[in-house]
Design an enzyme around this catalytic site. Structure first.
Site, PDB file in Angstrom:
ATOM      1  N   ARG A 103      17.866  80.014  55.823  1.00 29.85           N
ATOM      2  CA  ARG A 103      16.410  80.747  55.871  1.00 29.85           C
ATOM      3  C   ARG A 103      15.628  79.856  55.068  1.00 29.85           C
ATOM      4  NH1 ARG A 103      14.262  86.908  54.807  1.00 29.85           N
ATOM      5  NH2 ARG A 103      15.343  87.001  56.544  1.00 29.85           N
ATOM      6  N   HIS A 130      12.753  84.079  64.028  1.00 37.77           N
ATOM      7  CA  HIS A 130      13.871  84.988  63.446  1.00 37.77           C
ATOM      8  C   HIS A 130      14.835  85.589  64.505  1.00 37.77           C
ATOM      9  CE1 HIS A 130      15.779  87.183  60.430  1.00 37.77           C
ATOM     10  NE2 HIS A 130      14.789  88.344  60.030  1.00 37.77           N
ATOM     11  N   GLN A 133      17.567  88.773  64.059  1.00 43.63           N
ATOM     12  CA  GLN A 133      16.672  89.947  63.948  1.00 43.63           C
ATOM     13  C   GLN A 133      16.614  90.598  65.240  1.00 43.63           C
ATOM     14  OE1 GLN A 133      15.619  92.005  61.000  1.00 43.63           O
ATOM     15  NE2 GLN A 133      15.889  93.536  62.748  1.00 43.63           N
ATOM     16  N   ASP A 221       5.721  94.421  62.530  1.00 46.82           N
ATOM     17  CA  ASP A 221       5.990  93.920  61.295  1.00 46.82           C
ATOM     18  C   ASP A 221       4.898  93.453  60.340  1.00 46.82           C
ATOM     19  OD1 ASP A 221       7.270  92.063  59.525  1.00 46.82           O
ATOM     20  OD2 ASP A 221       7.233  90.268  60.958  1.00 46.82           O
ATOM     21  N   CYS A 261      11.178  95.520  61.221  1.00 53.73           N
ATOM     22  CA  CYS A 261      12.560  94.663  60.724  1.00 53.73           C
ATOM     23  C   CYS A 261      12.654  94.734  59.207  1.00 53.73           C
ATOM     24  CB  CYS A 261      12.460  93.278  61.121  1.00 53.73           C
ATOM     25  SG  CYS A 261      10.951  92.465  60.264  1.00 53.73           S
ATOM     26  N   ARG A 289      22.194  94.749  61.427  1.00 54.93           N
ATOM     27  CA  ARG A 289      22.052  93.274  61.117  1.00 54.93           C
ATOM     28  C   ARG A 289      23.522  92.865  60.809  1.00 54.93           C
ATOM     29  NH1 ARG A 289      17.579  90.769  59.291  1.00 54.93           N
ATOM     30  NH2 ARG A 289      18.845  88.898  59.483  1.00 54.93           N
TER      31      ARG A 289
HETATM   32  N1  NVA Z   1       7.563  88.197  59.628  1.00 56.48           N
HETATM   33  C1  NVA Z   1       8.333  88.549  58.422  1.00 56.48           C
HETATM   34  C2  NVA Z   1       9.492  88.964  58.723  1.00 56.48           C
HETATM   35  C3  NVA Z   1      10.357  89.313  57.532  1.00 56.48           C
HETATM   36  C4  NVA Z   1      11.929  89.668  57.606  1.00 56.48           C
HETATM   37  C5  NVA Z   1       8.253  87.203  57.415  1.00 56.48           C
HETATM   38  O1  NVA Z   1       8.449  86.100  58.037  1.00 56.48           O
HETATM   39  O2  NVA Z   1       8.164  87.300  56.207  1.00 56.48           O
HETATM   40  N1   CP Z   2      14.510  91.716  58.194  1.00 54.78           N
HETATM   41  C1   CP Z   2      14.945  90.811  57.222  1.00 54.78           C
HETATM   42  O1   CP Z   2      15.236  89.778  57.867  1.00 54.78           O
HETATM   43  O2   CP Z   2      14.912  91.376  55.992  1.00 54.78           O
HETATM   44  P1   CP Z   2      15.063  90.392  54.836  1.00 54.78           P
HETATM   45  O3   CP Z   2      13.901  89.523  54.554  1.00 54.78           O
HETATM   46  O4   CP Z   2      15.364  91.237  53.753  1.00 54.78           O
HETATM   47  O5   CP Z   2      16.418  89.567  54.994  1.00 54.78           O
END
Ligand code: NVA
Ligand code: CP
Length: 304
Positions: A103, A130, A133, A221, A261, A289
């Protein structure tokens, strides 16, 4: 040859369907207490340059349930944070572990890492995509409605990493996807342009009620993703009309379900009433997940 999952476009349609089918089997085995230790003796390295609750815990528990182990690698306590080159880290970790989940911010960094790694690399979220997800969300739709076929998906809000992976999924599988995003926050032209070459089933509109019309899934989101915290106030103004609330859901199908998500900001992109309401499958999504990523790890890490 090793296979990575950096994007949903790394998978063919039949591979996605097989993955969703395997996810259902793994979920049933886990719920029924049937052992399914297909990754016994294997290790997954997990690099997190951004925060996470769901991704971190579901990958770690998933690896444990499959008989393997996961190693959490934070830039704070590894040489990654002190500037060791991506190419060196990728080659070294490949000598120890059987798969790597990352990540991070930059999708280019992920691609560079995967190019140098000899083991499968899984995208646990970048600024661009992502995929884990959205594969989970596809599974959750299949689980709820019985099939993905004929479903209309709507996306309300930011044209962000989540929206991009939905676009890739719609291009690959051919379902109808309608997004409503404010001016200046639409999906990237590169992602949308590529998808539209593959399929004509994706529309980007301004009007959220139009995007939600007859939708089976209403999806949203946060308005400011990780790394965009400085833009929060400005974004609250830009996205004001893009809240998923009861009024918006009147335009959706009677059977519509709501996805987010998580983490969510109640009162911003979604009301507490909708998040906690009967249409919300948000906590099933979060649970799934675990099951979907177990299928992803099996697919990539059991392959010869
Ligand atoms: N769009 C959000 C998703 C978090 C799971 C982010 O990138 O922070
Ligand atoms: N939805 C998701 O990816 O959650 P986290 O940021 O907690 O991993």
């Amino acid at each position: 040859m090793k296979k990575d999952l950096l994007s949903i476009l790394d998978l063919k349609a039949d591979e996605i369907h097989a993955l969703l089918k395997r996810t259902a089997e793994l979920k049933e085995m886990q719920k029924g207490g049937t052992p399914h230790q297909s990754l016994q003796g294997k290790s997954l390295g997990m690099i997190f340059e951004k925060s996470s609750t769901r991704t971190r815990v579901s990958f770690e528990v998933g690896m444990f349930q499959l008989g393997g182990q996961a190693i959490f690698l934070s830039p704070k306590d590894t040489q990654i944070g002190r500037g060791e080159p991506v190419a060196d880290t990728a080659r070294v970790l490949s000598r120890y572990v059987d798969g790597i989940m990352i990540r991070t911010f930059s999708h280019d960094m992920l691609e560079e890492f995967a190019a140098y790694a000899d083991v499968p690399v899984i995208n646990g979220l970048t600024d661009l995509l992502h995929p884990c997800q959205i594969l989970t969300d596809l599974f959750t739709i299949r689980e709820h409605f019985g099939t993905l076929e004929g479903r209309k998906i709507s996306w309300i809000g930011d044209g962000n990493n989540m929206a991009h992976s939905w676009i890739n999924a719609a291009a690959r599988l051919g379902f109808e996807l309608t997004l409503a995003c404010p001016e200046g926050h639409r999906p990237a032209d590169t992602v949308l342009g590529n998808a539209l070459k593959e399929a004509g089933n994706i529309k980007v509109l301004d009007d959220p009620s139009e995007a939600a019309r007859n939708a089976d899934v209403v999806n949203t989101d946060v308005w400011a993703s990780m790394g965009q915290e400085d833009e929060s106030e400005e974004r609250k103004k830009a996205f004001k009309a893009y809240q998923v609330n009861e009024e918006l859901l009147r335009h959706a199908s009677k059977e519509a379900i709501v996805f987010h998500c998580l983490p969510a900001h109640r009162g911003e992109e979604i009301t507490a009433e909708v998040l906690e309401g009967k249409r919300s499958l948000i906590f099933d999504q979060a649970e799934n997940r675990l099951h979907t990523q177990k299928a992803i790890m099996e697919m990539l890490m059991c392959a010869k």
